[in-house]
Every structure is written in structure tokens, then in C-alpha cells.
Design an enzyme around this catalytic site. Structure first.
Site, PDB file in Angstrom:
ATOM      1  N   GLY A  85       5.502   1.372   6.538  1.00  0.00           N
ATOM      2  CA  GLY A  85       4.574   2.316   5.900  1.00  0.00           C
ATOM      3  C   GLY A  85       3.944   1.766   4.642  1.00  0.00           C
ATOM      4  O   GLY A  85       3.340   2.498   3.867  1.00  0.00           O
ATOM      5  N   LYS A  92       0.862  -1.197   0.000  1.00  0.00           N
ATOM      6  CA  LYS A  92       0.000   0.000   0.000  1.00  0.00           C
ATOM      7  C   LYS A  92       0.892   1.239   0.000  1.00  0.00           C
ATOM      8  O   LYS A  92       1.797   1.332   0.831  1.00  0.00           O
ATOM      9  CB  LYS A  92      -0.872  -0.040   1.255  1.00  0.00           C
ATOM     10  CG  LYS A  92      -1.653   1.221   1.541  1.00  0.00           C
ATOM     11  CD  LYS A  92      -1.751   1.503   3.041  1.00  0.00           C
ATOM     12  CE  LYS A  92      -0.424   1.959   3.586  1.00  0.00           C
ATOM     13  NZ  LYS A  92      -0.445   2.510   4.951  1.00  0.00           N
ATOM     14  N   PRO A 104       8.834  -5.071   3.290  1.00  0.00           N
ATOM     15  CA  PRO A 104       9.502  -4.773   4.565  1.00  0.00           C
ATOM     16  C   PRO A 104       8.469  -4.549   5.672  1.00  0.00           C
ATOM     17  O   PRO A 104       7.375  -4.038   5.430  1.00  0.00           O
ATOM     18  CB  PRO A 104      10.279  -3.486   4.285  1.00  0.00           C
ATOM     19  CG  PRO A 104      10.353  -3.365   2.809  1.00  0.00           C
ATOM     20  CD  PRO A 104       9.198  -4.129   2.233  1.00  0.00           C
ATOM     21  N   VAL A 105       8.841  -4.935   6.873  1.00  0.00           N
ATOM     22  CA  VAL A 105       7.924  -4.886   8.026  1.00  0.00           C
ATOM     23  C   VAL A 105       8.033  -3.517   8.713  1.00  0.00           C
ATOM     24  O   VAL A 105       9.117  -2.925   8.740  1.00  0.00           O
ATOM     25  CB  VAL A 105       8.297  -6.034   8.988  1.00  0.00           C
ATOM     26  CG1 VAL A 105       7.498  -5.971  10.272  1.00  0.00           C
ATOM     27  CG2 VAL A 105       8.068  -7.386   8.298  1.00  0.00           C
ATOM     28  N   ASP A 127      -6.831  -0.822   8.238  1.00  0.00           N
ATOM     29  CA  ASP A 127      -6.267  -0.756   6.881  1.00  0.00           C
ATOM     30  C   ASP A 127      -6.643  -1.958   6.020  1.00  0.00           C
ATOM     31  O   ASP A 127      -6.280  -2.015   4.848  1.00  0.00           O
ATOM     32  CB  ASP A 127      -4.734  -0.694   6.953  1.00  0.00           C
ATOM     33  CG  ASP A 127      -4.239   0.694   7.328  1.00  0.00           C
ATOM     34  OD1 ASP A 127      -5.071   1.613   7.423  1.00  0.00           O
ATOM     35  OD2 ASP A 127      -3.020   0.851   7.513  1.00  0.00           O
ATOM     36  N   GLY A 163       1.907  -1.114   4.743  1.00  0.00           N
ATOM     37  CA  GLY A 163       0.704  -1.879   5.092  1.00  0.00           C
ATOM     38  C   GLY A 163       0.828  -3.371   4.904  1.00  0.00           C
ATOM     39  O   GLY A 163      -0.168  -4.046   4.624  1.00  0.00           O
ATOM     40  N   GLY A 164       2.016  -3.926   5.058  1.00  0.00           N
ATOM     41  CA  GLY A 164       2.238  -5.340   4.730  1.00  0.00           C
ATOM     42  C   GLY A 164       1.327  -6.313   5.467  1.00  0.00           C
ATOM     43  O   GLY A 164       0.720  -7.172   4.838  1.00  0.00           O
TER      44      GLY A 164
END
Ligand code: C5P
Length: 295
Positions: free
Chosen positions: A103, A13, A99-100, A141, A105-106
Site C-alpha cells: 500500500g 506513497k 515493503p512490497v 500511480d 506504491g513502492g
């Protein structure tokens, strides 16, 4: 005849802009954000017949989730939320490529992908609105990630309005290797807050039109995020210095930054240049998903 595809992409996202309208009574903040999504290779997969844990995680960012209790993972929670409708609960695999705490939204994207996947594989025929409703009970989200097409998000992020005419955008994503806790960034905000974003045009004809519209917006979380992680300013500068960039901003609460590029070729050149300068950063050229009705 091939069987059903047992995997579903979880799309990153990207908040193209992020206005904060105020602080709510529940402690959250009221947002107004234009959002696009991009495939960076993250997948959830159903694996019928596999023995072992209900959820296995692999991929380059699996390690970042290794300390988390399996039951805390949003994939697991989403699978449980839809479990009553599913007879056969096959084990799941998450291929972690986003990536965790970045930013992007994973975790919400993973949960949304599980809802879409189980709905499709088990032919549950739930509407997107129903999946979004199930997702909303797990995280603000998740409804936007169920949609995974250009949209404007309001409320805490759960009120979504599809954007009917946004082209696919060539982007470069740069994550400067620092995890940033969303709550800490929001805690650094102080009034005055932002006006809503201005009304969107009835159509965006090009990436340049999107970039031009975005130039009168902001990401209000950018300054508090840079205060926590100064590397974000370096990531932004690396994109600003890249030929062919049309617009540069941070996504969400950071630390991932993005630039919209005029074309794929200049995006790829930027990736090569930034990777050479900062081999320790995560740098990717991606293309966002266009609106359903866009060409
Ligand atoms: O949505 P998520 O659980 O990742 O949010 C983490 C924290 O960020 C929340 O506990 C809250 O402090 C802050 N937040 C906020 N307003 C939002 C979203 C998040 O204040 N709309």
C-alpha cells in the site's frame, strides 16, 4: 567539483485518505485520495562501469522481488521507456527499502525515481509533466510518484492536483508483515460507493489541522483489506494506543497503516513501543515531504 549525484530517492506513497467513487467500465475504480510522500531509504542508482545485469536489487526487501523476471520490474520498464533519449545505458541498482505489496506504491515510486534520475543525469531537460506522461503509460500511480509532493489524486490515480499548502508531517508507518494483493482488496468492494472528498482548505497550518480535516474522511479499502489480512486491525490498534497520535489510517490497499503524530519525539516513542511489542513488524518514524510552497 563533485560530479552529479547518481542516486535518486524513491519515496513511499501514503494515502492519507482514499474514497472510492465507483466502478469504471474498464474494471478499475474511480478514486479520490489525498496523498503525501516520505523517504524511507529506497534509492535507484546509476552505476556506470559496473558489469553484470542491467538491474541489480539489494536492500531488506530485495528478496521479495527475487522471483520476478527482470523485464517485469517497473524500474527496468521505466528505463526502457526513456531509453530512446539516453545515449549511454548504464546499469542500475535498486536499493529496496519499501515493503512490497504494502500500500506504499513502492514499484511505482521506483519507476518514477528512474525517470527523474535519468532525466537529471543525462540532462534531458524533460518537464515533470513529460516524465509523468511517460510514467502514465507504465502504471496509473507513476505520475503521482514523479511529483512526490502532497497531492490529490483522481481517476484511476493518474489525475493529479498538487496540494499547495501541506506542512511536513511526522508519521509512524506500521507494516504487519503480510503482503496484500491490491486486486483482491478491490474485489471485496461493493456499492454503495463514496462521495468525493470535501474541498481542501486553502492552507493547512499544522499537522493537527491536517488530522482534523482527515477525521471526516475514510479509506474504503480498509474493511475488505482487514477481511483478507486481520493483522491490519492489530496494526491500527497499536497506533491508536500510542500517545501523541492525531490520526490513524491504513494506506492504499494495505497492509501498511500510519499515524500522524504531534511531534517527532512522540513518533519515536511509538516506534520503540510498537517494535518491542511486535519485533516481527516493520515500524518506522518518517517525515512527509511538505508542499513546495509550504514553510
Ligand atoms: O494499479 P495496480 O495494477 O496495482 O492495480 C491492481 C488491481 O487493483 C487492478 O487490476 C484492479 O483490479 C484494481 N484497481 C482498481 N482500481 C484502481 C486501481 C486498482 O480496481 N484505481
Amino acid at each position: 567539483m563533485p560530479g552529479p549525484d547518481l542516486s535518486e530517492p524513491a519515496l513511499a506513497k501514503i494515502n492519507l485518505c482514499l474514497h472510492i467513487l465507483g466502478r469504471r467500465e474498464d474494471g478499475y475504480h474511480e478514486l479520490d485520495s489525498l496523498i503525501a510522500f516520505a523517504d524511507v531509504g529506497e534509492r535507484v542508482v546509476v552505476e556506470p562501469g559496473r558489469s553484470g545485469a542491467d538491474l541489480e536489487i539489494d536492500g531488506p526487501f530485495a528478496g521479495a522481488l527475487a522471483m520476478e523476471a527482470a523485464s517485469a520490474n517497473l524500474v527496468q520498464k521505466a528505463a526502457e521507456a526513456i531509453a530512446d533519449s539516453v545515449r549511454d545505458r548504464s546499469p542500475l541498482r535498486l536499493r529496496k527499502h519499501i515493503p512490497v505489496s504494502a500500500g506504499l506504491g513502492g514499484g511505482s515510486a521506483d519507476a518514477a525515481a528512474v525517470l527523474r534520475l535519468l532525466n537529471r543525469v543525462h540532462a534531458l531537460e524533460m518537464s515533470e509533466a513529460r516524465l509523468a506522461e511517460i510514467g502514465a503509460s507504465l502504471g496509473a500511480d507513476i505520475p503521482m510518484c514523479v511529483h512526490s509532493r502532497p497531492l490529490r489524486a483522481g481517476g484511476r490515480g493518474e489525475i493529479i492536483e498538487p496540494v499547495p499548502s501541506m506542512p511536513a508531517l511526522p508519521l509512524v508507518l506500521v507494516h504487519p508483515g503480510v503482503a496484500v494483493a491490491t486486486a483482491a482488496v478491490f474485489a471485496g468492494l461493493a456499492p454503495p460507493f463514496d462521495p468525493p472528498i470535501s474541498d481542501l482548505p486553502s492552507r493547512f497550518d499544522s499537522g493537527e489541522a491536517v488530522a482534523q480535516w482527515l477525521r471526516q474522511t475514510r479509506n474504503t479499502l480498509r474493511l475488505p483489506a482487514i477481511a483478507i489480512a486481520p493483522a491490519i486491525a492489530e496494526a491500527l490498534a497499536s497506533l491508536e494506543a500510542s500517545d501523541g497520535n492525531l490520526f490513524v489510517q491504513m494506506s492504499g490497499s494495505g497492509a501498511t497503516c500510519f499515524a500522524i503524530f504531534a511531534d517527532q519525539a512522540s513518533a519515536r516513542l511509538a516506534v520503540a513501543r510498537i517494535t518491542e511489542l511486535r519485533p516481527d513488524w516493520w515500524v518506522r518514524a518518517v517525515t512527509t515531504v511538505a508542499s513546495e510552497s509550504a514553510d
